[in-house]
Structures are given as structure tokens and as C-alpha cells.
Design a protein around this motif. Sequence first.
Motif, mmCIF file in Angstrom:
data_model
loop_
_atom_site.group_PDB
_atom_site.id
_atom_site.type_symbol
_atom_site.label_atom_id
_atom_site.label_comp_id
_atom_site.label_asym_id
_atom_site.label_seq_id
_atom_site.Cartn_x
_atom_site.Cartn_y
_atom_site.Cartn_z
ATOM 1 N N ASN A 144 0.833 -1.212 0.000
ATOM 2 C CA ASN A 144 0.000 0.000 0.000
ATOM 3 C C ASN A 144 0.865 1.258 0.000
ATOM 4 O O ASN A 144 0.688 2.152 0.830
ATOM 5 C CB ASN A 144 -0.928 -0.008 1.219
ATOM 6 N N TYR A 145 1.784 1.314 -0.933
ATOM 7 C CA TYR A 145 2.735 2.434 -0.950
ATOM 8 C C TYR A 145 2.090 3.755 -1.354
ATOM 9 O O TYR A 145 2.707 4.815 -1.223
ATOM 10 C CB TYR A 145 3.919 2.114 -1.881
ATOM 11 N N ALA A 146 0.833 3.745 -1.819
ATOM 12 C CA ALA A 146 0.147 4.994 -2.162
ATOM 13 C C ALA A 146 -0.604 5.581 -0.964
ATOM 14 O O ALA A 146 -1.165 6.676 -1.062
ATOM 15 C CB ALA A 146 -0.823 4.767 -3.319
ATOM 16 N N LEU A 147 -0.612 4.876 0.154
ATOM 17 C CA LEU A 147 -1.397 5.291 1.321
ATOM 18 C C LEU A 147 -0.955 6.662 1.839
ATOM 19 O O LEU A 147 0.229 6.892 2.084
ATOM 20 C CB LEU A 147 -1.262 4.248 2.430
ATOM 21 N N LYS A 148 -1.925 7.557 2.003
ATOM 22 C CA LYS A 148 -1.650 8.920 2.484
ATOM 23 C C LYS A 148 -2.289 9.229 3.833
ATOM 24 O O LYS A 148 -1.698 9.930 4.648
ATOM 25 C CB LYS A 148 -2.132 9.949 1.456
ATOM 26 N N MET A 150 6.792 4.709 5.461
ATOM 27 C CA MET A 150 5.639 5.035 4.598
ATOM 28 C C MET A 150 5.793 6.484 4.131
ATOM 29 O O MET A 150 5.185 7.411 4.666
ATOM 30 C CB MET A 150 4.338 4.843 5.369
ATOM 31 N N GLU A 151 6.604 6.659 3.121
ATOM 32 C CA GLU A 151 7.023 8.001 2.730
ATOM 33 C C GLU A 151 5.912 8.839 2.113
ATOM 34 O O GLU A 151 6.048 10.057 2.015
ATOM 35 C CB GLU A 151 8.193 7.920 1.751
ATOM 36 N N ASN A 152 4.801 8.221 1.710
ATOM 37 C CA ASN A 152 3.703 9.003 1.128
ATOM 38 C C ASN A 152 2.632 9.400 2.145
ATOM 39 O O ASN A 152 1.703 10.139 1.808
ATOM 40 C CB ASN A 152 3.045 8.220 -0.014
ATOM 41 N N LEU A 153 2.752 8.920 3.362
ATOM 42 C CA LEU A 153 1.773 9.281 4.385
ATOM 43 C C LEU A 153 1.795 10.790 4.634
ATOM 44 O O LEU A 153 2.857 11.377 4.837
ATOM 45 C CB LEU A 153 2.058 8.548 5.690
ATOM 46 N N THR A 154 0.615 11.397 4.662
ATOM 47 C CA THR A 154 0.509 12.835 4.961
ATOM 48 C C THR A 154 -0.282 13.082 6.248
ATOM 49 O O THR A 154 -0.068 14.105 6.900
ATOM 50 C CB THR A 154 -0.185 13.586 3.809
ATOM 51 N N HIS A 155 -1.188 12.188 6.621
ATOM 52 C CA HIS A 155 -2.014 12.372 7.809
ATOM 53 C C HIS A 155 -2.075 11.070 8.600
ATOM 54 O O HIS A 155 -2.445 10.024 8.054
ATOM 55 C CB HIS A 155 -3.443 12.784 7.431
ATOM 56 N N VAL A 156 -1.742 11.144 9.892
ATOM 57 C CA VAL A 156 -1.811 9.979 10.777
ATOM 58 C C VAL A 156 -2.572 10.377 12.039
ATOM 59 O O VAL A 156 -2.199 11.331 12.727
ATOM 60 C CB VAL A 156 -0.408 9.456 11.145
ATOM 61 N N TYR A 157 -3.632 9.616 12.324
ATOM 62 C CA TYR A 157 -4.486 9.880 13.482
ATOM 63 C C TYR A 157 -4.328 8.731 14.480
ATOM 64 O O TYR A 157 -4.821 7.625 14.247
ATOM 65 C CB TYR A 157 -5.949 9.994 13.057
ATOM 66 N N ASN A 210 6.961 13.045 4.319
ATOM 67 C CA ASN A 210 5.876 13.864 3.755
ATOM 68 C C ASN A 210 4.716 14.072 4.731
ATOM 69 O O ASN A 210 3.696 14.641 4.344
ATOM 70 C CB ASN A 210 5.346 13.222 2.469
ATOM 71 N N LEU A 211 4.891 13.631 5.962
ATOM 72 C CA LEU A 211 3.820 13.755 6.935
ATOM 73 C C LEU A 211 3.554 15.229 7.256
ATOM 74 O O LEU A 211 4.470 15.986 7.578
ATOM 75 C CB LEU A 211 4.186 13.011 8.221
ATOM 76 N N GLN A 213 12.836 13.666 13.927
ATOM 77 C CA GLN A 213 13.863 14.191 13.032
ATOM 78 C C GLN A 213 13.507 14.101 11.549
ATOM 79 O O GLN A 213 13.979 14.905 10.743
ATOM 80 C CB GLN A 213 15.189 13.468 13.283
ATOM 81 N N ASP A 214 12.662 13.139 11.180
ATOM 82 C CA ASP A 214 12.327 12.981 9.762
ATOM 83 C C ASP A 214 11.045 13.720 9.360
ATOM 84 O O ASP A 214 10.685 13.712 8.180
ATOM 85 C CB ASP A 214 12.157 11.487 9.423
ATOM 86 N N LEU A 215 10.394 14.358 10.287
ATOM 87 C CA LEU A 215 9.103 14.993 9.996
ATOM 88 C C LEU A 215 9.304 16.414 9.487
ATOM 89 O O LEU A 215 8.747 17.384 10.020
ATOM 90 C CB LEU A 215 8.222 14.986 11.255
ATOM 91 N N LEU A 216 10.053 16.552 8.426
ATOM 92 C CA LEU A 216 10.477 17.872 7.958
ATOM 93 C C LEU A 216 9.351 18.679 7.319
ATOM 94 O O LEU A 216 9.479 19.890 7.164
ATOM 95 C CB LEU A 216 11.629 17.706 6.956
ATOM 96 N N ARG A 217 8.251 18.028 6.969
ATOM 97 C CA ARG A 217 7.123 18.754 6.363
ATOM 98 C C ARG A 217 5.905 18.835 7.289
ATOM 99 O O ARG A 217 4.837 19.259 6.875
ATOM 100 C CB ARG A 217 6.718 18.091 5.034
ATOM 101 N N LEU A 218 6.089 18.458 8.535
ATOM 102 C CA LEU A 218 4.981 18.450 9.480
ATOM 103 C C LEU A 218 4.466 19.872 9.720
ATOM 104 O O LEU A 218 5.241 20.802 9.948
ATOM 105 C CB LEU A 218 5.424 17.834 10.810
ATOM 106 N N GLU A 219 3.132 20.028 9.677
ATOM 107 C CA GLU A 219 2.510 21.343 9.861
ATOM 108 C C GLU A 219 1.619 21.416 11.096
ATOM 109 O O GLU A 219 1.524 22.465 11.725
ATOM 110 C CB GLU A 219 1.685 21.711 8.620
#
Length: 478
Positions: A154-158, A177-184, A203-204, A223-229
Motif C-alpha cells: 500500500n505504498y500509495a497510502l496517504k 511510509m514516505e507518502n503518508l501525509t495524515h496519521v491519526y 511527507n507527513l 527528526q524525519d518529519l520535515l514537512r509536518l505542519e
Amino acid sequence: MIFIALTASVLCLLPQTVPALWACARACPASCTCTSEKRCTVLCDRSGLSSLPREFPCEASSINLDKNSLKFLSERAFGTLPSLRSLSLDHNNISFITPGAFKGLPNLVELKMAHNEYIRYLHTRTFTGLKRLVRLDVADCNLFNMPDRIFLENYALKELFCFQNNFRRIPGALRGMENLTHVYLERNKIEAVAYNSLLGLGNLRYLNLQENRINVIHDQSFQDLLRLENFYLNDNLLSELPKVAFKGLWRLKMLNLGGNLLTNVSRTWFSDLVELEVLYLDRNRLVYIEEGSFENLTSLITLHLNSNNLSSLPFSVFQPVYFIGRLYLFRNPWECDCSLEYLKEWMESYKLVRDIPCASPSSVAGLDLSEVVYARVNGSCIDPGELNLTTAQSEILSTTENRFNSLISKLLQQELRDEVGNGMESLRNGTLLDSAEGLGSGVERVVASPTLVSFLVVCRVLWKVIGGVFPFGHVTGT
């Protein structure tokens, strides 16, 4: 019959040339409703189903099976539905999902299985074949963990919704999971964030860990959450944070640390958060904020510091934050001395803050900071003083008692004059002996008059019981 089944299967794999309206209605399950205004939608929610219909229209793009009594999903449970993009199984009684249950749904984008309280375990191959899956919802089940390789295909999972489960740690399945953008992951039982829990999530943008039991965050956990908003860590058990907990999170816009056990704020925590706009530090146990803690927050608009144990807040804490628009400081035991005069000026000039009730000194306790008047001597601010309440109360009682005694003396003198006057009148109208006897009885009555004695007793009792508690001149109306 076999020929017909094979033909139907082949038709689902061929380009759709038959009008969608006719095809969708023709194969609609008996207990469902099918519509095809734009695409074929199959509505089987609230239909009392305990098992899946035998077949669905092969043109179906959306199937809703919410709020039924489904218990089991077999392998290839939905057959082959190449057009299906959304499948909802919320609020059922599903307890077991056979590996490969969703095979035959190659274009599925959204899968919802929330609120299935009997799902406690997912097999590594549960979601195999869903290579285009973007959104997965398994919230409010009873999951204790997820196999590390469950999302291998499921590498497209966001977007992943896993809130309100029983996770004690962040599932290892998320790593890489480099394509994940939202995790709840809110409302679980997560106790710690390890250094490798969130590796590879470059990309989270949204991470929710609120209402867990997190009491430890390891160095470099983010450290890897460079795009976290947007980052929610509120309502956990954090009493301290690593010195550079949020290092590298330059794009972070909202950080919620409210409802923890923090007692101080370090100047190193937020040093990299140059785009942060909203910061929650409310409902902690803060007593101290280190100077310069907010100095790099040049984009900060709203700061929540309410419901802490703060009594002072030096102006140097904010320098050089110039653009803050809202500052929430209520429910703190503020000491409204001259060190908070700048806050009052902010309140009056920029409307940045309001509701700052003073706890001390006693002369202004209970007032809002906006109501405090600071005296000045030679241009310098003078702190409001402490009231000597014991001395003031003694002075009030002493003054009131003197007034009371004076009133009693006047009453006695008036009674004596009245009785003596009556005696002299007797001298003029009777014999000397009779008059003398009348005078004597008059004086005697002054001393032993029952009316006067009763009056004095009542007054003394009132003084002891009421006067000492509610001094005259200080009793307000009810």
C-alpha cells in the motif's frame, strides 16, 4: 450457470460500453438501493445484513455497507469490481478478515472499517492487492497492534485513521511510509515515542497523538518529519521534553502541548519553529518560562498559557516577538506587581490579552490586571502593597467598641436625669420626708431598673455575638 458467471466476470474486466444507468440497476442487490447520477453508487447501509450480497454491479464505484451485522469477510469477498473506488464497512460486527479479502478491487482508493469493536487483529496480508489505496480508516476498533509489513503493497497510502484503539506503541508498520501525509493515533494507550517510531515519514503533514499516555519522548524522535505542519501532543503525561525535541520542524504551524505535566519551558524547545503560528501550553503546571523561549517564533499569532501556575511573566520572555495577536493568560495565580505593568499596557493599547485576574498582593487580589492602578514616585512604578488585615480589623473593632460604650453611657445619663427630675417634682408637691423617700426610690430605680438592665444585657450580647463579627459601618445589605 457457470457460463453466465464467467461471462459476468469477463464483462467487468472489459471497457464499459453498456449504459451505466441500466447496468447498475440491473445488478443491484435486492436489499440495496443503486443510483447512477454520475457514477454507480450502491447503498446497503442499515439493511439488516448479516452476510454480504452474492454480487454487486461491476460498474459500482462506491459501496456503503455501514450499520449492518456483518461478521466475516472471506477471500475475495467482493468479487472483481475494477471501478470500485470507495468501500465503507463502518459500524458492523466484523471480527475476522481473511487474508486477500479485498483482492479484486485494484482501484480502491478509500476503505472504511471504523467502529467494528470485535476487530482485534489484522493479518499481514489483510490489505494485499490494494495498490492504489489512499485512505484507510480502522478507528475505534479493538486493535492492539499492526504487523510491521501490513502496508507493504500500500505504498500509495496517504491518510491513516487509527484513533481510539488499544495501541501501546506507535505501530511499526508506519515506518518508511514516505507518502503518508495524515496519521491519526489519538485516544490510544501509547506510552512513549521512540527514536525510530516515525522514521521515513518525510511527507507527513498532520500527526495526532493526543489523549494517550505518553510520558517519554526520545531524542530525535521527530527528526524525519520535515514537512509536518500540525502536531497534537496534548493531554498526555509529559513532564519534560528533550532539549531539541522539535529540531528541524521548520514548517510546523500548530503545536499543541496543552494538558500535560510540564513545569517549565526551555528556550531550546522552539528554536527552529520559525513558521509556527499557534502554540498551546495551557493546562500544564508551568511556574517558569525561560527568557528567550519564544524569541525565534517570528510568525506566532496565538499563544495559550492559561490554566497554569504562573505568577509572573517578564517582558524579556517575549522579546523579540512582535506579531503575536492573541495571548491567553487566565486561570493563573498572577502577582500583579510592577513587572506586569507592560501586560496592562498591552491590554489597553493592542488588545492582545484580556482576563488576567490578580491573586496577589492582597490590595489588588480579585481585581483584573486592567483595573490595577500603579502609583509612581519620581517616575518609577511602585508595587501595590500588602494589606495588614489583622491591624485594620483590630482598629475597626476598637473604634466600634468605643462608639458602643459611648452610646451606653449616654443612655445611662439620660435615664438618671429622668429619675432625678421625677424626685425633685415630688419635693415640690409633698412633704420633705416623702420627697426624700421619692428621691431615694428614684435613684434606686436608676440602678435597678429592669428595663435598663435588660437593655444592657441585650446590647452586650449583640456586641459579643454580632458586633465582633460584623463591625458597624462594614455590614452591607443583602
